[in-house]
Design a protein around this motif. Sequence first.
Motif, PDB file in Angstrom:
ATOM      1  N   VAL A   3     -34.830 -70.831 104.469  1.00  0.00           N
ATOM      2  CA  VAL A   3     -34.285 -69.419 104.279  1.00  0.00           C
ATOM      3  C   VAL A   3     -33.957 -68.732 105.570  1.00  0.00           C
ATOM      4  N   GLN A   4     -32.709 -68.358 105.671  1.00  0.00           N
ATOM      5  CA  GLN A   4     -31.909 -67.652 106.875  1.00  0.00           C
ATOM      6  C   GLN A   4     -31.329 -66.379 106.370  1.00  0.00           C
ATOM      7  N   LEU A   5     -31.658 -65.194 106.966  1.00  0.00           N
ATOM      8  CA  LEU A   5     -30.700 -64.292 106.922  1.00  0.00           C
ATOM      9  C   LEU A   5     -29.425 -64.450 107.654  1.00  0.00           C
ATOM     10  N   LYS A   6     -28.452 -63.923 107.030  1.00  0.00           N
ATOM     11  CA  LYS A   6     -26.985 -64.407 107.424  1.00  0.00           C
ATOM     12  C   LYS A   6     -26.343 -63.093 107.742  1.00  0.00           C
ATOM     13  N   SER A  50     -23.427 -68.179 103.101  1.00  0.00           N
ATOM     14  CA  SER A  50     -24.305 -67.712 102.591  1.00  0.00           C
ATOM     15  C   SER A  50     -24.367 -68.099 100.954  1.00  0.00           C
ATOM     16  N   TYR A  61     -28.276 -64.532 102.315  1.00  0.00           N
ATOM     17  CA  TYR A  61     -29.037 -65.422 102.877  1.00  0.00           C
ATOM     18  C   TYR A  61     -28.566 -66.902 102.716  1.00  0.00           C
TER      19      TYR A  61
END
Length: 105
Positions: A3-6, A50, A61
Amino acid sequence: MYVQLKSGFDGDRGPAWIARVEFSRSWRSLRFHGRKLRRVAGTASANADSNFYDVETGERYWVSGPKRDRTDGRYSAQQPVVDDDARSAYEAFLSGAPISGREHG
C-alpha cells in the motif's frame, strides 16, 4: 498487500507499507490502518497512479500484491515499512511461500 500513499507526492515518493488489509466481499473497498479505501472507478489518466482512495479524506493510494523481488514501487527503489502483524507472512512469501488465501491463484 503493498500500500502506498500517492496524494501529495511525486512518483513513488510517498510512504509505503506491507500490511494486512481486509477487503469487502465485492473487493470494491478495503480497510487499512483504520481507514476505509474504495476502488477508483474507470481508467481516467488522473487516476493512473492510484487505484484506491480514502473515503473520508480523498487521499489516493496504490494497492497491490507484494513482489518477491521487492520492486513494489513503480518509479522508485524506496522500501516499504513492514507492519509487525504482516512480517512473518511477508518473510515467508519472500522465501517462496504462497500468499495466504492465494495458494491456487
